[in-house]
Design a protein around this motif. Structure first.
Motif, PDB file in Angstrom:
ATOM      1  N   CYS A 170       4.350  -8.388 -14.161  1.00 31.77           N
ATOM      2  CA  CYS A 170       3.946  -6.984 -14.237  1.00 31.77           C
ATOM      3  C   CYS A 170       5.149  -6.099 -14.539  1.00 31.77           C
ATOM      4  CB  CYS A 170       3.294  -6.577 -12.913  1.00 31.77           C
ATOM      5  SG  CYS A 170       2.876  -4.831 -12.784  1.00 31.77           S
ATOM      6  N   THR A 171       6.233  -6.320 -13.820  1.00 33.25           N
ATOM      7  CA  THR A 171       7.439  -5.512 -14.012  1.00 33.25           C
ATOM      8  C   THR A 171       8.002  -5.702 -15.412  1.00 33.25           C
ATOM      9  OG1 THR A 171       7.938  -5.724 -11.647  1.00 33.25           O
ATOM     10  CG2 THR A 171       9.717  -4.959 -13.074  1.00 33.25           C
ATOM     11  N   LEU A 172       8.034  -6.930 -15.879  1.00 35.31           N
ATOM     12  CA  LEU A 172       8.533  -7.197 -17.227  1.00 35.31           C
ATOM     13  C   LEU A 172       7.708  -6.443 -18.271  1.00 35.31           C
ATOM     14  CD1 LEU A 172      10.376  -8.639 -19.236  1.00 35.31           C
ATOM     15  CD2 LEU A 172       8.819 -10.612 -19.093  1.00 35.31           C
ATOM     16  N   GLU A 173       6.413  -6.482 -18.143  1.00 36.51           N
ATOM     17  CA  GLU A 173       5.553  -5.781 -19.103  1.00 36.51           C
ATOM     18  C   GLU A 173       5.799  -4.278 -19.080  1.00 36.51           C
ATOM     19  OE1 GLU A 173       3.808  -7.208 -21.529  1.00 36.51           O
ATOM     20  OE2 GLU A 173       4.730  -9.000 -20.703  1.00 36.51           O
ATOM     21  N   LYS A 174       5.934  -3.707 -17.910  1.00 26.58           N
ATOM     22  CA  LYS A 174       6.207  -2.271 -17.805  1.00 26.58           C
ATOM     23  C   LYS A 174       7.578  -1.923 -18.383  1.00 26.58           C
ATOM     24  CE  LYS A 174       3.307  -1.338 -13.795  1.00 26.58           C
ATOM     25  NZ  LYS A 174       2.401  -0.356 -14.354  1.00 26.58           N
ATOM     26  N   VAL A 175       8.558  -2.749 -18.089  1.00 24.89           N
ATOM     27  CA  VAL A 175       9.924  -2.514 -18.571  1.00 24.89           C
ATOM     28  C   VAL A 175       9.967  -2.600 -20.104  1.00 24.89           C
ATOM     29  CG1 VAL A 175      12.239  -3.530 -18.612  1.00 24.89           C
ATOM     30  CG2 VAL A 175      11.073  -3.212 -16.439  1.00 24.89           C
ATOM     31  N   SER A 194      13.504  -0.144 -24.885  1.00 25.85           N
ATOM     32  CA  SER A 194      13.598  -0.967 -26.092  1.00 25.85           C
ATOM     33  C   SER A 194      14.621  -2.095 -25.970  1.00 25.85           C
ATOM     34  CB  SER A 194      13.941  -0.097 -27.297  1.00 25.85           C
ATOM     35  OG  SER A 194      15.206   0.512 -27.114  1.00 25.85           O
ATOM     36  N   SER A 195      15.423  -2.071 -24.925  1.00 26.38           N
ATOM     37  CA  SER A 195      16.454  -3.097 -24.782  1.00 26.38           C
ATOM     38  C   SER A 195      16.888  -3.239 -23.327  1.00 26.38           C
ATOM     39  CB  SER A 195      17.674  -2.742 -25.630  1.00 26.38           C
ATOM     40  OG  SER A 195      18.306  -1.593 -25.109  1.00 26.38           O
ATOM     41  N   PHE A 196      17.588  -4.324 -23.050  1.00 23.93           N
ATOM     42  CA  PHE A 196      18.174  -4.508 -21.733  1.00 23.93           C
ATOM     43  C   PHE A 196      19.163  -3.387 -21.424  1.00 23.93           C
ATOM     44  CE2 PHE A 196      17.191  -9.169 -22.137  1.00 23.93           C
ATOM     45  CZ  PHE A 196      16.428  -9.263 -20.994  1.00 23.93           C
ATOM     46  N   SER A 197      19.919  -2.999 -22.415  1.00 23.01           N
ATOM     47  CA  SER A 197      20.920  -1.945 -22.211  1.00 23.01           C
ATOM     48  C   SER A 197      20.266  -0.648 -21.769  1.00 23.01           C
ATOM     49  CB  SER A 197      21.714  -1.699 -23.486  1.00 23.01           C
ATOM     50  OG  SER A 197      22.424  -2.839 -23.846  1.00 23.01           O
ATOM     51  N   GLU A 198      19.198  -0.280 -22.450  1.00 21.18           N
ATOM     52  CA  GLU A 198      18.493   0.950 -22.080  1.00 21.18           C
ATOM     53  C   GLU A 198      17.925   0.838 -20.665  1.00 21.18           C
ATOM     54  OE1 GLU A 198      14.939   3.896 -23.638  1.00 21.18           O
ATOM     55  OE2 GLU A 198      15.297   2.016 -24.703  1.00 21.18           O
ATOM     56  N   GLU A 247       5.596   0.016  -8.418  1.00 21.45           N
ATOM     57  CA  GLU A 247       4.236   0.179  -8.938  1.00 21.45           C
ATOM     58  C   GLU A 247       3.530  -1.173  -8.978  1.00 21.45           C
ATOM     59  OE1 GLU A 247       4.069   2.070 -12.780  1.00 21.45           O
ATOM     60  OE2 GLU A 247       5.341   3.729 -12.092  1.00 21.45           O
ATOM     61  N   CYS A 248       4.227  -2.188  -9.442  1.00 18.21           N
ATOM     62  CA  CYS A 248       3.638  -3.514  -9.527  1.00 18.21           C
ATOM     63  C   CYS A 248       3.325  -4.087  -8.136  1.00 18.21           C
ATOM     64  CB  CYS A 248       4.548  -4.459 -10.292  1.00 18.21           C
ATOM     65  SG  CYS A 248       4.634  -4.080 -12.060  1.00 18.21           S
ATOM     66  N   ILE A 249       4.199  -3.844  -7.203  1.00 18.50           N
ATOM     67  CA  ILE A 249       3.960  -4.313  -5.829  1.00 18.50           C
ATOM     68  C   ILE A 249       2.712  -3.628  -5.269  1.00 18.50           C
ATOM     69  CG2 ILE A 249       4.866  -4.232  -3.468  1.00 18.50           C
ATOM     70  CD1 ILE A 249       7.682  -4.588  -4.782  1.00 18.50           C
ATOM     71  N   ASN A 250       2.614  -2.326  -5.489  1.00 17.14           N
ATOM     72  CA  ASN A 250       1.444  -1.591  -4.996  1.00 17.14           C
ATOM     73  C   ASN A 250       0.165  -2.012  -5.703  1.00 17.14           C
ATOM     74  OD1 ASN A 250       2.876  -0.110  -3.080  1.00 17.14           O
ATOM     75  ND2 ASN A 250       3.425   1.449  -4.567  1.00 17.14           N
ATOM     76  N   GLU A 251       0.240  -2.261  -6.999  1.00 12.32           N
ATOM     77  CA  GLU A 251      -0.927  -2.751  -7.737  1.00 12.32           C
ATOM     78  C   GLU A 251      -1.371  -4.089  -7.206  1.00 12.32           C
ATOM     79  OE1 GLU A 251      -0.041  -2.782 -11.935  1.00 12.32           O
ATOM     80  OE2 GLU A 251       0.393  -0.632 -11.944  1.00 12.32           O
ATOM     81  N   ASP A 252      -0.412  -4.945  -6.879  1.00  6.96           N
ATOM     82  CA  ASP A 252      -0.727  -6.267  -6.350  1.00  6.96           C
ATOM     83  C   ASP A 252      -1.412  -6.154  -4.993  1.00  6.96           C
ATOM     84  OD1 ASP A 252      -0.464  -9.216  -6.623  1.00  6.96           O
ATOM     85  OD2 ASP A 252       0.779  -8.989  -4.824  1.00  6.96           O
ATOM     86  N   ASN A 276      18.815   3.011 -16.799  1.00  5.09           N
ATOM     87  CA  ASN A 276      17.744   3.688 -16.075  1.00  5.09           C
ATOM     88  C   ASN A 276      17.286   2.855 -14.877  1.00  5.09           C
ATOM     89  OD1 ASN A 276      16.968   6.076 -17.923  1.00  5.09           O
ATOM     90  ND2 ASN A 276      17.199   4.333 -19.296  1.00  5.09           N
ATOM     91  N   GLU A 277      18.226   2.367 -14.117  1.00  4.18           N
ATOM     92  CA  GLU A 277      17.923   1.467 -13.002  1.00  4.18           C
ATOM     93  C   GLU A 277      16.938   2.056 -12.007  1.00  4.18           C
ATOM     94  OE1 GLU A 277      21.564   0.399 -11.193  1.00  4.18           O
ATOM     95  OE2 GLU A 277      22.263  -0.726 -12.919  1.00  4.18           O
ATOM     96  N   ASN A 278      17.078   3.322 -11.688  1.00  2.75           N
ATOM     97  CA  ASN A 278      16.181   3.924 -10.710  1.00  2.75           C
ATOM     98  C   ASN A 278      14.737   3.906 -11.190  1.00  2.75           C
ATOM     99  OD1 ASN A 278      18.217   4.439  -8.889  1.00  2.75           O
ATOM    100  ND2 ASN A 278      18.635   6.449  -9.736  1.00  2.75           N
ATOM    101  N   TYR A 279      14.538   4.165 -12.461  1.00  5.51           N
ATOM    102  CA  TYR A 279      13.190   4.138 -13.005  1.00  5.51           C
ATOM    103  C   TYR A 279      12.653   2.710 -13.009  1.00  5.51           C
ATOM    104  CZ  TYR A 279       9.216   5.401 -15.870  1.00  5.51           C
ATOM    105  OH  TYR A 279       7.947   5.607 -16.336  1.00  5.51           O
ATOM    106  N   MET A 280      13.507   1.760 -13.274  1.00  2.25           N
ATOM    107  CA  MET A 280      13.113   0.359 -13.263  1.00  2.25           C
ATOM    108  C   MET A 280      12.614  -0.026 -11.878  1.00  2.25           C
ATOM    109  SD  MET A 280      13.039  -2.834 -12.989  1.00  2.25           S
ATOM    110  CE  MET A 280      13.842  -4.342 -12.913  1.00  2.25           C
ATOM    111  N   SER A 281      13.270   0.447 -10.856  1.00  2.00           N
ATOM    112  CA  SER A 281      12.851   0.158  -9.490  1.00  2.00           C
ATOM    113  C   SER A 281      11.467   0.737  -9.203  1.00  2.00           C
ATOM    114  CB  SER A 281      13.855   0.738  -8.494  1.00  2.00           C
ATOM    115  OG  SER A 281      15.088   0.090  -8.620  1.00  2.00           O
ATOM    116  N   SER A 282      11.209   1.919  -9.742  1.00  6.33           N
ATOM    117  CA  SER A 282       9.887   2.517  -9.527  1.00  6.33           C
ATOM    118  C   SER A 282       8.802   1.674 -10.203  1.00  6.33           C
ATOM    119  CB  SER A 282       9.856   3.970  -9.997  1.00  6.33           C
ATOM    120  OG  SER A 282       9.955   4.056 -11.386  1.00  6.33           O
ATOM    121  N   MET A 283       9.121   1.058 -11.348  1.00  9.51           N
ATOM    122  CA  MET A 283       8.153   0.183 -12.002  1.00  9.51           C
ATOM    123  C   MET A 283       7.877  -1.049 -11.140  1.00  9.51           C
ATOM    124  SD  MET A 283       8.905   0.330 -16.053  1.00  9.51           S
ATOM    125  CE  MET A 283      10.616   0.847 -16.124  1.00  9.51           C
TER     126      MET A 283
END
Length: 79
Positions: free
Chosen positions: A43-48, A53-57, A71-76, A61-68
């Motif tokens: 789920c997280t990979l798909e959202k990311v 567009s890249s690992f660098s991007e 989201e996946c944990i809550n969806e689960d 944006n680490e904080n946003y990645m954590s929110s994704m």
């Protein structure tokens, strides 16, 4: 500190400039090493991949990645 493993694997994978099959596999390997369930990692990979567009991007944006991830944990939990 709770999300430190997530930050760590994001930073470790940030050397690539675009998403490839190998990059996705590396992401999954690192995610699963943090003991997250495979469904959460998928789920997280798909959202990311949709958001960045890249690992660098993603690494910038680490904080946003954590929110994704959260989201996946809550969806689960809802399923």
């Amino acid at each position: 500190m709770k999300h430190f493993p997530v930050y760590l694997f994001v930073i470790l994978l940030s050397s690539c400039s675009s998403w490839s099959e190998n990059d996705s596999s590396k992401f999954m390997d690192q995610c699963e090493k943090t003991k997250w369930e495979k469904e959460i990692c998928n789920c997280t990979l798909e959202k990311v991949k949709k958001q960045f567009s890249s690992f660098s991007e993603m690494a910038e944006n680490e904080n946003y990645m954590s929110s994704m991830l959260l989201e996946c944990i809550n969806e689960d939990k809802d399923n």
